[in-house]
Scaffold this active site. Sequence first.
Site: not given
Length: 360
Positions: A88, A192-193
């Site tokens: 990451k 995303v939501g």
Amino acid sequence: MTDVTDGVLHTLFRSDQGGHEQVVLCQDRASGLKAVIALHSTALGPALGGTRFYPYASEEEAVADALNLSRGMSYKNALAGLDHGGGKAVIIGDPEQIKTEQLLLAYGRFVDSLGGRYVTACDVGTYVADMDVVARETRWATGRSPENGGAGDSSVLTAYGVFQGMRASAQHLWGSPALSGRKVGIAGVGKVGHHLVEHLLDDGAEVVITDVREESVRRILDKHPRVTAVADTAALIRTEGLDIYAPCALGGALNDATVPVLTAAVVCGAANNQLAHPGVEKDIADRGILYAPDYVVNAGGVIQVADELHGFDFDRCKAKASRIFDTTLAIFARAKEDGIPPAAAADRIAEQRMADARKR
């Protein structure tokens, strides 16, 4: 030696959360770039994970986030069945203030300097257009636009995978994967939501939302008048009759303050690192709440960007993301068999795959 260095060294070499193979601190003064690239494991293959662009309060906080997120990616990739380890990156700063082409190109050069040990993609604060710029300096950037040989927005399959995790949770808890008639609360309806809302409405669920950005809430309500909104996450988790709570913003959503007041029977969402500290998973289980481990159910996006390295095929990726349903059920079964919370069961399965790879 600075406090930041002390913290990094402690985490890397002495803490239970350590074990990272490599951490790279990146700086390009001309563009203002300050970034951290953390490689947790390459046991299964090149480390794969997105780039987060965020205005951290301190460099130490940024390093800690990179370490935690990269470790989570090792587990996510292992359980997704990918031949990739975990990595990451975080870029320090407000993307709305300092993100420039020059900065992204400088970042791309740092990614390229790792020679393929790290493959990057989008995360909070970075988008497809950003990866197109980064890819001008390195072949190890995924999540690019279709026009530039990429797969496009990975949030589509991330949301689909979370939906499959919800279906598996419903199957395990209520005996049917159908979400029709279930009340689902989503905290965060951004990248995303808002896709997750669509899946839930198509399946007949009742949806309640909240988001710190008023425009994100308004976009949903304008398109779907039957969706309801509440003021904030504190109100959402206390919503009467809530069946499923879906944290879809930043991490740490499940903590000592929120877990005691959760009304939902299931927690299943897209946010990374939802457990604020070790032990929260037991508190959740003790309350009789079923937790679908975040890094399992939100793996649809990483499945997509991994596929991009080999020539992207959406149907192939969707089929792989559909298996999140079976993986989630297997984790619940392992948790029951071993008498442990699902998060611990997921860790055991992922750790075994990584350990097996190291023996080869």
